[in-house]
Structure formats: structure tokens, C-alpha cells
Design an enzyme around this catalytic site. Structure first.
Site, PDB file in Angstrom:
ATOM      1  N   HIS A 160      -4.401   1.464   7.345  1.00  0.00           N
ATOM      2  CA  HIS A 160      -3.118   2.069   7.342  1.00  0.00           C
ATOM      3  C   HIS A 160      -3.080   3.231   6.289  1.00  0.00           C
ATOM      4  O   HIS A 160      -2.442   4.215   6.811  1.00  0.00           O
ATOM      5  CB  HIS A 160      -2.286   0.900   7.137  1.00  0.00           C
ATOM      6  CG  HIS A 160      -0.863   1.480   7.315  1.00  0.00           C
ATOM      7  ND1 HIS A 160       0.067   0.961   8.109  1.00  0.00           N
ATOM      8  CD2 HIS A 160      -0.137   2.304   6.413  1.00  0.00           C
ATOM      9  CE1 HIS A 160       1.361   1.433   7.798  1.00  0.00           C
ATOM     10  NE2 HIS A 160       1.305   2.200   6.990  1.00  0.00           N
ATOM     11  N   GLU A 161      -3.310   2.923   5.270  1.00  0.00           N
ATOM     12  CA  GLU A 161      -3.220   4.017   4.134  1.00  0.00           C
ATOM     13  C   GLU A 161      -4.213   5.215   4.303  1.00  0.00           C
ATOM     14  O   GLU A 161      -3.834   6.708   4.270  1.00  0.00           O
ATOM     15  CB  GLU A 161      -3.492   3.493   2.751  1.00  0.00           C
ATOM     16  CG  GLU A 161      -2.583   2.247   2.389  1.00  0.00           C
ATOM     17  CD  GLU A 161      -1.229   2.538   2.571  1.00  0.00           C
ATOM     18  OE1 GLU A 161      -0.758   3.771   2.495  1.00  0.00           O
ATOM     19  OE2 GLU A 161      -0.278   1.593   3.058  1.00  0.00           O
ATOM     20  N   GLN A 180       3.021   9.969   1.204  1.00  0.00           N
ATOM     21  CA  GLN A 180       4.289   9.227   1.080  1.00  0.00           C
ATOM     22  C   GLN A 180       5.164   9.715   0.050  1.00  0.00           C
ATOM     23  O   GLN A 180       6.538   9.410  -0.190  1.00  0.00           O
ATOM     24  CB  GLN A 180       4.207   7.785   1.217  1.00  0.00           C
ATOM     25  CG  GLN A 180       3.481   7.255   2.576  1.00  0.00           C
ATOM     26  CD  GLN A 180       3.360   5.791   2.596  1.00  0.00           C
ATOM     27  OE1 GLN A 180       2.474   5.093   2.075  1.00  0.00           O
ATOM     28  NE2 GLN A 180       4.384   5.149   3.340  1.00  0.00           N
ATOM     29  N   HIS A 192      -2.560   7.599   6.931  1.00  0.00           N
ATOM     30  CA  HIS A 192      -1.745   8.267   6.185  1.00  0.00           C
ATOM     31  C   HIS A 192      -2.301   9.561   5.503  1.00  0.00           C
ATOM     32  O   HIS A 192      -1.600  10.849   5.710  1.00  0.00           O
ATOM     33  CB  HIS A 192      -1.029   7.557   4.778  1.00  0.00           C
ATOM     34  CG  HIS A 192       0.062   6.877   5.519  1.00  0.00           C
ATOM     35  ND1 HIS A 192       1.356   7.253   6.111  1.00  0.00           N
ATOM     36  CD2 HIS A 192       0.645   5.612   5.222  1.00  0.00           C
ATOM     37  CE1 HIS A 192       2.271   6.337   6.433  1.00  0.00           C
ATOM     38  NE2 HIS A 192       1.779   5.287   5.883  1.00  0.00           N
ATOM     39  N   CYS A 240       5.851   0.053   7.349  1.00  0.00           N
ATOM     40  CA  CYS A 240       5.516   1.105   6.472  1.00  0.00           C
ATOM     41  C   CYS A 240       6.636   1.736   5.727  1.00  0.00           C
ATOM     42  O   CYS A 240       7.908   1.788   6.184  1.00  0.00           O
ATOM     43  CB  CYS A 240       5.255   2.404   7.344  1.00  0.00           C
ATOM     44  SG  CYS A 240       4.992   3.773   6.672  1.00  0.00           S
ATOM     45  N   LEU A 241       6.551   1.870   4.562  1.00  0.00           N
ATOM     46  CA  LEU A 241       7.699   2.343   3.602  1.00  0.00           C
ATOM     47  C   LEU A 241       8.400   3.615   4.155  1.00  0.00           C
ATOM     48  O   LEU A 241       9.697   4.009   3.806  1.00  0.00           O
ATOM     49  CB  LEU A 241       7.252   2.529   2.208  1.00  0.00           C
ATOM     50  CG  LEU A 241       6.836   1.371   1.253  1.00  0.00           C
ATOM     51  CD1 LEU A 241       6.386   1.223   0.081  1.00  0.00           C
ATOM     52  CD2 LEU A 241       7.961   0.031   1.552  1.00  0.00           C
ATOM     53  N   GLY A 273       1.017  -1.218   0.026  1.00  0.00           N
ATOM     54  CA  GLY A 273      -0.041   0.122   0.065  1.00  0.00           C
ATOM     55  C   GLY A 273       0.848   1.348  -0.199  1.00  0.00           C
ATOM     56  O   GLY A 273       1.872   1.043   0.401  1.00  0.00           O
TER      57      GLY A 273
END
Ligand code: ZN
Length: 180
Positions: A137-138, A50, A141, A95-96, A45
Site C-alpha cells: 500500500h505504501e 501523503q 503511494h 488510507c489516511l 503506515g
């Protein structure tokens, strides 16, 4: 095109995203770049902030992991969670934007969601399992929330040093990134 992933603690990651009104060539290309960036980093994701952009867009691809039928890659625009189950579940997340850090996060098992797809068609779905997890999660963000803000205070204390390392640029992910 692969874009650099913005790492903790860049201010854009704390910004609330802005809903988009219609699909444009520029946004279509941006979405493609988001998929390229996510896949290059082996993510499942990615939210637009991000990669430094405040449009309310996330891309999700759990097709390699989830064997349920809802495995097609998804473009999720202007999402709003309209309901969450009382039942919650603990699961490890990464998480990236937070390389080399994983932790247990408690979240509702299932959610109801409205959003627009890549054709700006309005959708209403119920999601559960891994898809519900990644969506939450996304969408966090897009609202400027990191997953570690949802871990227990005790675990958050344990994570402090790891977060400091990321913030100082002491952890270098193996994908293009941007550290302010
Ligand atoms: Zn993330």
C-alpha cells in the site's frame, strides 16, 4: 511535530517519489514528524507524499496489531519490490488520504523487497501477511497509486460518490489535513 495529511485529490499524491542518496538531519527530523503524524491519526503506515513531500520514504508501525515478531516500527527508504507471490488475497484497506473510505483490495500474499533503513543500510527482506499488505500500500503511494486503483471495476464504480465527497472537502477527518 504533526504534519497535515494531504487528502485525495491533491496532485502530490499522484507524483512518483524521488530516491534519496543519504541521510541528513533534515530527513531524520522529517521521519520523526512522519511517525508523529501517523500515530496521531491512528495509522499503521504513511508515505512521504501523503504529507506533501516527494522523498521516497515510508514509515510503518503495525506493532499494535500484528503479534508476529516483525512488529518493530520500520523506516523504509527507496523501496523496490523485487518479487511478488502468485498467490493473492483479498483484504480491506483504508488510507489516511481517503478518510471514511475502506474497500477490498486484492494483492499478492507475500513480496520480496529491497530498501534502505534509517541508517541508509541496504536491506533485503521477504514480507508476508499484514506487513506485506502495508508495504505494498505504501510503496504504491510512492509511485502515485491509490489503493482504489487496485479494486475491482465494479467496486470502484460504487466508490465514486465517496471519492467525490473527499475531493470536495465534505469529509473532515479528526486529524490535521490539507485539502487544496
Ligand atoms: Zn494510504
Amino acid at each position: 511535530m504533526i504534519l497535515p495529511v494531504y487528502l485525495y485529490n491533491h496532485p502530490v499524491l499522484k507524483k512518483k517519489s524521488i530516491q534519496i542518496e543519504d541521510m541528513t538531519d533534515d530527513t531524520r527530523l522529517f521521519i520523526q514528524n512522519m511517525f508523529d503524524t501517523m500515530r496521531n491519526a491512528n495509522g499503521i503506515g504513511l508515505a512521504a507524499n501523503q504529507v506533501g513531500d516527494t522523498r521516497a520514504i515510508t514509515v510503518i508501525d503495525i506493532s499494535d496489531i500484528d503479534e508476529d515478531e516483525v512488529t518493530k516500527p520500520m523506516v523504509v527508504i527507496n523501496p523496490i519490490i523485487t518479487a511478488s507471490s502468485d498467490e493473492t488475497i483479498d483484504q480491506e484497506e483504508g488510507c489516511l488520504s481517503l478518510p471514511d473510505y475502506r474497500d477490498q483490495v486484492t494483492r499478492p500474499v507475500s513480496i520480496e523487497l529491497t530498501y534502505c533503513d534509517e541508517f541508509m543500510r541496504e536491506k533485503k527482506i521477504e514480507a508476508t501477511g499484514l506487513l506485506a499488505r502495508v508495504l505494498q500500500h505504501e510503496i504504491d503511494h510512492l509511485n502515485g497509486i491509490y489503493f482504489f486503483e487496485r479494486v475491482s471495476p465494479f467496486r470502484r464504480t460504487l466508490a465514486k460518490n465517496k471519492l467525490k465527497k473527499i475531493e470536495r472537502g465534505n469529509i473532515e477527518p479528526d486529524y490535521p489535513y490539507f485539502q487544496q
